[in-house]
Design a protein around this motif. Structure first.
Motif, PDB file in Angstrom:
ATOM      1  N   ASP A  56       0.837  -1.203   0.000  1.00 32.04           N
ATOM      2  CA  ASP A  56       0.000   0.000   0.000  1.00 32.04           C
ATOM      3  C   ASP A  56       0.875   1.258   0.000  1.00 32.04           C
ATOM      4  N   ARG A  57       2.000   1.201   0.702  1.00 32.54           N
ATOM      5  CA  ARG A  57       2.925   2.345   0.685  1.00 32.54           C
ATOM      6  C   ARG A  57       3.554   2.503  -0.704  1.00 32.54           C
ATOM      7  N   LEU A  58       3.790   1.366  -1.373  1.00 38.42           N
ATOM      8  CA  LEU A  58       4.316   1.417  -2.732  1.00 38.42           C
ATOM      9  C   LEU A  58       3.326   2.112  -3.660  1.00 38.42           C
ATOM     10  N   LEU A  59       2.038   1.856  -3.451  1.00 35.11           N
ATOM     11  CA  LEU A  59       1.006   2.461  -4.291  1.00 35.11           C
ATOM     12  C   LEU A  59       0.896   3.971  -4.083  1.00 35.11           C
ATOM     13  N   GLN A  60       1.417   4.451  -2.970  1.00 35.12           N
ATOM     14  CA  GLN A  60       1.353   5.892  -2.691  1.00 35.12           C
ATOM     15  C   GLN A  60       2.505   6.656  -3.334  1.00 35.12           C
ATOM     16  N   LEU A  61       3.503   5.939  -3.861  1.00 37.54           N
ATOM     17  CA  LEU A  61       4.629   6.614  -4.498  1.00 37.54           C
ATOM     18  C   LEU A  61       4.175   7.284  -5.791  1.00 37.54           C
ATOM     19  N   PRO A  62       4.622   8.506  -6.046  1.00 40.16           N
ATOM     20  CA  PRO A  62       4.238   9.219  -7.281  1.00 40.16           C
ATOM     21  C   PRO A  62       4.551   8.412  -8.541  1.00 40.16           C
ATOM     22  N   GLN A  66       1.713   7.366 -11.179  1.00 42.08           N
ATOM     23  CA  GLN A  66       1.826   7.846 -12.559  1.00 42.08           C
ATOM     24  C   GLN A  66       1.731   6.673 -13.532  1.00 42.08           C
ATOM     25  N   ALA A  67       2.417   5.583 -13.214  1.00 41.33           N
ATOM     26  CA  ALA A  67       2.407   4.410 -14.089  1.00 41.33           C
ATOM     27  C   ALA A  67       1.005   3.812 -14.188  1.00 41.33           C
ATOM     28  N   LEU A  68       0.314   3.715 -13.066  1.00 37.36           N
ATOM     29  CA  LEU A  68      -1.016   3.108 -13.053  1.00 37.36           C
ATOM     30  C   LEU A  68      -2.053   3.997 -13.736  1.00 37.36           C
ATOM     31  N   ALA A  69      -1.846   5.307 -13.680  1.00 43.51           N
ATOM     32  CA  ALA A  69      -2.838   6.242 -14.214  1.00 43.51           C
ATOM     33  C   ALA A  69      -2.657   6.531 -15.698  1.00 43.51           C
ATOM     34  N   GLN A  70      -1.520   6.135 -16.281  1.00 44.59           N
ATOM     35  CA  GLN A  70      -1.273   6.424 -17.687  1.00 44.59           C
ATOM     36  C   GLN A  70      -2.274   5.683 -18.572  1.00 44.59           C
ATOM     37  N   GLU A  71      -2.794   6.396 -19.557  1.00 39.61           N
ATOM     38  CA  GLU A  71      -3.831   5.832 -20.423  1.00 39.61           C
ATOM     39  C   GLU A  71      -3.336   4.605 -21.176  1.00 39.61           C
ATOM     40  N   GLU A  72      -2.059   4.621 -21.596  1.00 43.16           N
ATOM     41  CA  GLU A  72      -1.525   3.480 -22.350  1.00 43.16           C
ATOM     42  C   GLU A  72      -1.366   2.227 -21.484  1.00 43.16           C
ATOM     43  N   ASN A  73      -1.425   2.426 -20.165  1.00 47.69           N
ATOM     44  CA  ASN A  73      -1.305   1.286 -19.249  1.00 47.69           C
ATOM     45  C   ASN A  73      -2.649   0.848 -18.676  1.00 47.69           C
ATOM     46  N   LYS A  75      -4.999  -1.092 -19.703  1.00 49.92           N
ATOM     47  CA  LYS A  75      -5.290  -2.525 -19.774  1.00 49.92           C
ATOM     48  C   LYS A  75      -4.640  -3.270 -18.614  1.00 49.92           C
ATOM     49  N   TRP A  76      -3.388  -2.934 -18.342  1.00 53.01           N
ATOM     50  CA  TRP A  76      -2.660  -3.657 -17.296  1.00 53.01           C
ATOM     51  C   TRP A  76      -3.128  -3.240 -15.906  1.00 53.01           C
ATOM     52  N   THR A  77      -3.511  -1.980 -15.752  1.00 58.31           N
ATOM     53  CA  THR A  77      -4.061  -1.533 -14.472  1.00 58.31           C
ATOM     54  C   THR A  77      -5.372  -2.250 -14.177  1.00 58.31           C
ATOM     55  N   ASN A  78      -6.195  -2.410 -15.221  1.00 59.64           N
ATOM     56  CA  ASN A  78      -7.455  -3.137 -15.052  1.00 59.64           C
ATOM     57  C   ASN A  78      -7.201  -4.597 -14.690  1.00 59.64           C
ATOM     58  N   GLU A  79      -6.120  -5.169 -15.222  1.00 56.04           N
ATOM     59  CA  GLU A  79      -5.754  -6.538 -14.863  1.00 56.04           C
ATOM     60  C   GLU A  79      -5.428  -6.625 -13.372  1.00 56.04           C
ATOM     61  N   LEU A  80      -4.730  -5.629 -12.862  1.00 55.06           N
ATOM     62  CA  LEU A  80      -4.403  -5.600 -11.434  1.00 55.06           C
ATOM     63  C   LEU A  80      -5.672  -5.472 -10.592  1.00 55.06           C
ATOM     64  N   LEU A  81      -6.621  -4.655 -11.064  1.00 57.43           N
ATOM     65  CA  LEU A  81      -7.890  -4.505 -10.350  1.00 57.43           C
ATOM     66  C   LEU A  81      -8.662  -5.818 -10.336  1.00 57.43           C
ATOM     67  N   ASP A  82      -8.694  -6.492 -11.486  1.00 57.60           N
ATOM     68  CA  ASP A  82      -9.358  -7.797 -11.546  1.00 57.60           C
ATOM     69  C   ASP A  82      -8.671  -8.777 -10.606  1.00 57.60           C
ATOM     70  N   GLY A  83      -7.340  -8.701 -10.559  1.00 57.25           N
ATOM     71  CA  GLY A  83      -6.594  -9.592  -9.682  1.00 57.25           C
ATOM     72  C   GLY A  83      -6.903  -9.341  -8.215  1.00 57.25           C
ATOM     73  N   SER A  84      -7.052  -8.062  -7.854  1.00 55.07           N
ATOM     74  CA  SER A  84      -7.359  -7.744  -6.454  1.00 55.07           C
ATOM     75  C   SER A  84      -8.715  -8.300  -6.055  1.00 55.07           C
ATOM     76  N   LEU A  85      -9.654  -8.313  -7.017  1.00 50.18           N
ATOM     77  CA  LEU A  85     -10.973  -8.877  -6.747  1.00 50.18           C
ATOM     78  C   LEU A  85     -10.898 -10.391  -6.587  1.00 50.18           C
ATOM     79  N   ASN A 274      -8.659   4.533  -6.117  1.00 47.47           N
ATOM     80  CA  ASN A 274      -8.444   5.969  -5.913  1.00 47.47           C
ATOM     81  C   ASN A 274      -7.463   6.534  -6.930  1.00 47.47           C
ATOM     82  N   ILE A 275      -6.453   5.745  -7.275  1.00 49.17           N
ATOM     83  CA  ILE A 275      -5.465   6.195  -8.267  1.00 49.17           C
ATOM     84  C   ILE A 275      -6.141   6.385  -9.624  1.00 49.17           C
TER      85      ILE A 275
END
Length: 278
Positions: A56-62, A66-73, A75-85, A274-275
């Motif tokens: 969770d502290r890693l997720l707070q790093l800028p 930035q990597a998770l919020a980038q539009e080109e990423n 697909k992969w961010t959504n994969e992480l969200l699916d994984g968390s579920l 939140n990101i």
């Protein structure tokens, strides 16, 4: 069976939190699994809970946000969200299994005390209820384990990214998911009881790069399996009552560990959401 993780490194000196994540990955990844020891299972749950505090502290790093919020990423961010579920679903299955078993143990112990360990129709019915509940628990676990097998590694996309830092972040977070699933798989196997052949740890080898894989047959039945075997034979012996008490204590520790971990997993998922919504 032991397995070891291999993490990519940031091109520059890693942030202290990133180093801490790698240390947790190394410790959890080098642990033996599946385990016949309830102490080992509980230790892994506790370590995983602490690990997610670090994640969770890693997720707070800028740089991570930035990597998770980038539009080109996306697909992969959504994969992480699916994984968390998926992780929450598996954790919920484990919680339900231990809570259901705990309830039947308490009913069984109550009847044994009332009959003072002697045979009775009520005791026989309670034993049958417990054994039936175990069948239901095992079916639920089998379904969860089958779902785990359907998870495929998506590590190949990381090398295709033009942004090395982003690729490394996603790779590391996928390793976090893989380690978590491995710990849950070990726990579910423990609750279900020993198998006739080694457990399906192909999931780990697919999702986490490994250097060495060692399979070992379980040499000693755990608390769940001991009670199952004893109740199939008799419910009158003092040994059965002792085994029930040991299993109840084992379940209590697992219940507390799973509840704490479940809350931490929710917190991590909220951080991801939140990101994305920032």
């Amino acid at each position: 069976m032991a397995f070891h993780t291999r993490s990519n490194s940031f091109p520059s000196r890693p942030h202290p939190i990133v180093q801490e994540v790698d240390e947790h990955l190394s410790r959890l990844g080098s642990s033996e699994a599946p385990s016949t020891s309830s102490l080992s299972i509980n230790h892994n749950l506790s370590s995983l809970r602490d690990f997610y505090g670090c994640v969770d502290r890693l997720l707070q790093l800028p740089i991570t946000q930035q990597a998770l919020a980038q539009e080109e990423n996306e697909k992969w961010t959504n994969e992480l969200l699916d994984g968390s579920l998926r992780l929450l679903d598996v954790c919920s299955t484990a919680k339900d299994a231990v809570l259901q078993t705990k309830a039947y143990i308490q009913d069984l112990q109550s009847i044994i005390r009332q009959t003072r360990g002697g045979e009775s129709g009520a005791l026989t019915r309670e034993v049958n209820k417990y054994l039936s509940s175990r069948k239901i628990v095992k079916k639920a676990i089998q379904k969860a384990m089958k779902n785990l097998k359907g998870i495929e590694s998506k590590s190949t996309f990381f090398s295709l990214s033009n942004n090395v830092e982003s690729a490394t972040i996603f790779s590391r977070l996928r390793e976090v998911e893989a380690i978590t699933l491995a710990v849950f798989e070990s726990l579910l196997s423990f609750i279900s009881g020993p198998k006739s052949k080694p457990g399906s740890w192909s999931l780990v080898s697919k999702m986490v790069p490994t250097k060495k894989v060692i399979c070992e047959e379980e040499t000693e039945a755990n608390e769940f399996a001991q009670v199952d075997a004893a109740l199939h034979k008799t419910s009158k012996s003092e040994n059965v009552q002792n085994q029930l008490e040991k299993l109840k204590s084992c379940i209590q520790d697992q219940e507390e560990g799973l509840e704490s971990l479940f809350r931490q997993l929710i917190k991590t998922r909220v951080s991801l959401l939140n990101i994305l919504n920032h």
